[in-house]
Design an enzyme around this catalytic site. Structure first.
Site, PDB file in Angstrom:
ATOM      1  N   VAL A  58      -4.950  -5.476  -7.209  1.00 30.29           N
ATOM      2  CA  VAL A  58      -4.144  -4.877  -8.262  1.00 30.29           C
ATOM      3  C   VAL A  58      -2.744  -4.670  -7.686  1.00 30.29           C
ATOM      4  CG1 VAL A  58      -3.876  -2.847  -9.742  1.00 30.29           C
ATOM      5  CG2 VAL A  58      -6.156  -3.758  -9.258  1.00 30.29           C
ATOM      6  N   CYS A  59      -1.732  -5.171  -8.357  1.00 28.57           N
ATOM      7  CA  CYS A  59      -0.360  -5.029  -7.876  1.00 28.57           C
ATOM      8  C   CYS A  59       0.000  -3.547  -7.808  1.00 28.57           C
ATOM      9  CB  CYS A  59       0.605  -5.756  -8.801  1.00 28.57           C
ATOM     10  SG  CYS A  59       2.331  -5.531  -8.316  1.00 28.57           S
TER      11      CYS A  59
END
Length: 130
Positions: free
Chosen positions: A76-77
């Protein structure tokens, strides 16, 4: 074939469901997924705080089951997640927030992970976006 999959859209968007079905079909066909990368509004797919209506598909839960079952690398960024209030325990403490809503099997990391995944894979397949 080795796939890297990037998802850009929120759980309620049709492209989020298409991405999951593509990933399931890829593995069922004997392909490999080197990394799933959740960016922009797709970070909400990794939130354990989402409560969709009972008559709708719970894509965040389905993504979690899929990632755990296949032991996939799911990133997940971190910048997109922080902006949208999707935090793991460490980030919740760092920013003084009362709770975290990102747990296993997700990892917070930077955009470099998407670049690395594109280098490791034969194909980068993207779903959603503006």
């Amino acid at each position: 074939m080795k796939f890297a999959i990037a998802l850009f859209s929120a759980p309620h968007a049709p492209s989020s469901r298409r991405a999951l079905r593509f990933a399931e079909a890829a593995l069922a066909s004997g392909h490999e997924i080197v990394r799933l990368f959740f960016y922009q509004d797709a970070v909400h797919n990794a939130s354990n705080a989402a409560v969709p209506p009972q008559d709708e598909l719970n894509l965040p839960a389905e993504w979690g089951v899929f990632v755990r079952h296949h032991r996939l690398d799911a990133v997940v960024c971190i910048a997109a997640a922080l902006r949208r209030g999707v935090l793991n325990e460490e980030e919740a403490r760092r920013y003084g927030r009362p709770s975290a809503n990102l747990g296993e099997p997700w990892d917070l990391s930077g955009l470099g992970q998407l670049h690395e995944a594109a280098q490791m894979a034969d194909r980068l397949v993207c779903f959603g976006g503006p």
